[in-house]
Design a protein around this motif. Sequence first.
Motif, PDB file in Angstrom:
ATOM      1  N   THR A 400     -45.452   6.736  17.204  1.00 17.28           N
ATOM      2  CA  THR A 400     -44.639   5.807  17.037  1.00 17.28           C
ATOM      3  C   THR A 400     -43.033   6.098  16.904  1.00 17.28           C
ATOM      4  OG1 THR A 400     -46.180   4.203  15.718  1.00 17.28           O
ATOM      5  CG2 THR A 400     -43.804   3.686  15.541  1.00 17.28           C
ATOM      6  N   VAL A 401     -42.159   5.563  17.680  1.00 22.72           N
ATOM      7  CA  VAL A 401     -40.893   5.979  17.949  1.00 22.72           C
ATOM      8  C   VAL A 401     -39.918   4.936  17.177  1.00 22.72           C
ATOM      9  CG1 VAL A 401     -39.066   6.752  19.225  1.00 22.72           C
ATOM     10  CG2 VAL A 401     -41.144   7.428  19.861  1.00 22.72           C
ATOM     11  N   ILE A 402     -39.138   5.297  16.385  1.00 16.82           N
ATOM     12  CA  ILE A 402     -38.421   4.323  15.653  1.00 16.82           C
ATOM     13  C   ILE A 402     -36.828   4.910  15.886  1.00 16.82           C
ATOM     14  CG2 ILE A 402     -37.585   3.387  13.471  1.00 16.82           C
ATOM     15  CD1 ILE A 402     -40.445   4.682  12.542  1.00 16.82           C
ATOM     16  N   ASP A 403     -36.061   3.895  16.543  1.00 14.66           N
ATOM     17  CA  ASP A 403     -34.562   4.652  16.647  1.00 14.66           C
ATOM     18  C   ASP A 403     -33.515   3.641  16.533  1.00 14.66           C
ATOM     19  OD1 ASP A 403     -34.948   2.379  18.585  1.00 14.66           O
ATOM     20  OD2 ASP A 403     -34.958   3.727  20.373  1.00 14.66           O
ATOM     21  N   ASP A 404     -33.801   2.663  15.389  1.00 13.27           N
ATOM     22  CA  ASP A 404     -32.857   1.552  15.011  1.00 13.27           C
ATOM     23  C   ASP A 404     -32.497   1.921  13.498  1.00 13.27           C
ATOM     24  OD1 ASP A 404     -35.219   0.961  13.763  1.00 13.27           O
ATOM     25  OD2 ASP A 404     -35.176  -1.067  14.563  1.00 13.27           O
ATOM     26  N   ILE A 405     -32.286   3.002  13.048  1.00 14.72           N
ATOM     27  CA  ILE A 405     -32.184   3.353  11.529  1.00 14.72           C
ATOM     28  C   ILE A 405     -30.391   3.300  11.496  1.00 14.72           C
ATOM     29  CG2 ILE A 405     -32.334   4.718   9.530  1.00 14.72           C
ATOM     30  CD1 ILE A 405     -35.013   5.713  10.955  1.00 14.72           C
ATOM     31  N   ALA A 406     -29.908   2.309  10.684  1.00 20.30           N
ATOM     32  CA  ALA A 406     -28.283   2.348  10.185  1.00 20.30           C
ATOM     33  C   ALA A 406     -28.009   3.775   9.833  1.00 20.30           C
ATOM     34  CB  ALA A 406     -28.052   1.041   9.734  1.00 20.30           C
ATOM     35  N   LEU A 407     -27.249   4.409  10.230  1.00 14.58           N
ATOM     36  CA  LEU A 407     -26.586   5.464   9.754  1.00 14.58           C
ATOM     37  C   LEU A 407     -25.531   5.258   8.893  1.00 14.58           C
ATOM     38  CD1 LEU A 407     -27.136   8.142  12.675  1.00 14.58           C
ATOM     39  CD2 LEU A 407     -28.512   7.547  10.650  1.00 14.58           C
TER      40      LEU A 407
END
Length: 407
Positions: A400-407
């Motif tokens: 599972t790829v997650i790419d929307d974590i706020a930095l």
Amino acid sequence: MKLHEVRQKKAAKVAEARTLLNTAEGEKRSLNAAEQAAFDVLKTTITDLEGQEQRAQFVEDAERRTAGEPVDKSRTDLEGRISIVEAIAAHAENRSLTGALAEYNQEQKRQGVQAKGVLVPHTLFEQRAAQTTTTAAGIVPEDFRADQFVGLLRNSMVVRSLGARVLPNLRGDVTIPRMATTSTAQWLAEGDALTDSGLTFNSIGLKPKHVGAITELSRQLLQQSNPSIEALVRQDFVDVVSLAIDKALIHGDGVKEPEGLLTAATGTGTLATLSWATVLTVLQGLALKNITPNAWLTHPKVATILRKTLREAGLPGYLLDNGQLAGVPVSVTNQLAEKAGAPATGRMVLGDFSEMIVGTWGSVDVLTNQWAEGPYSRGAIQVRILTTCDMVPRREDAFTVIDDIAL
């Protein structure tokens, strides 16, 4: 058949094929019809035996790992005695190989591996000395302290350490059959007929992808007798090539590079709202596919956010605690880049990394050039290293790829 039996049978068939060719060449003619037919049969048999050899090697290695034994101890001992510096010096000086290096190259050539330079095993490039130098500057002072050298700070290699399966010494393109759907059990009333729900199959494949680098070593460096130099040269090659492979296994475009996880994986998740509940939802997504993840892969910035985010407001305990997130180990590396954008967002990959298959073709080819214009004028030696590999997930939905974590 056992691995040694397969190899003996293959060697005999190869010898038969060579005899056919030598006979025709000795008589300065092409193969006649009968000889060509015999050669074609031998070719088919040898190809089949090569496949049996790969499967037998994989099973024997898996059995040893399961029993906690070293994989192919004699080969491991041989590879452990090989020196990269000796390989470079021997090729540069155009002298015969000796010792373990000669034995390894002879074995590789018997297996059909071809190269213009000197062959060295992939395992040498997987050994990572902790905090050693990656430059040859100042290596011969009166008080030489190899343990005090300061090297470049590089990204950490992670993918293979997370359990990816490696298929070594491949020949041509590799096709691996895979079950796509299974049959379905059905409950029947008396007189009902079963509905055909037969198995379906597809396949996954590995194709050679090439990676290499050119670097420069001074002749004085190769002539120095200090044993630390071998570690210095090896570490620099590890950083140059192995990190490039590791990066491609994550970000590769599938054209010149392997198709990396970010492209190949079909599972997606969201942690735009970062909380204990959303983390559990991501884990649930894999559980519903009967996948048990063995690791999270993420970037240092994301790890920092996880370390300071409470699991429950007002209660002790953070999302990332003791190197784990929801009981699954977290590996942190700059090899996994942020997702570009305005603003950029952080990434995580969750999955069973033993579902990754990494194939390698042959060994690492080390070729030297004393006459390159720039290095020649400095008395240095140009060294080119090339290796060939590819990666494919056994199951694309195991990640599972997650790419929307706020930095």
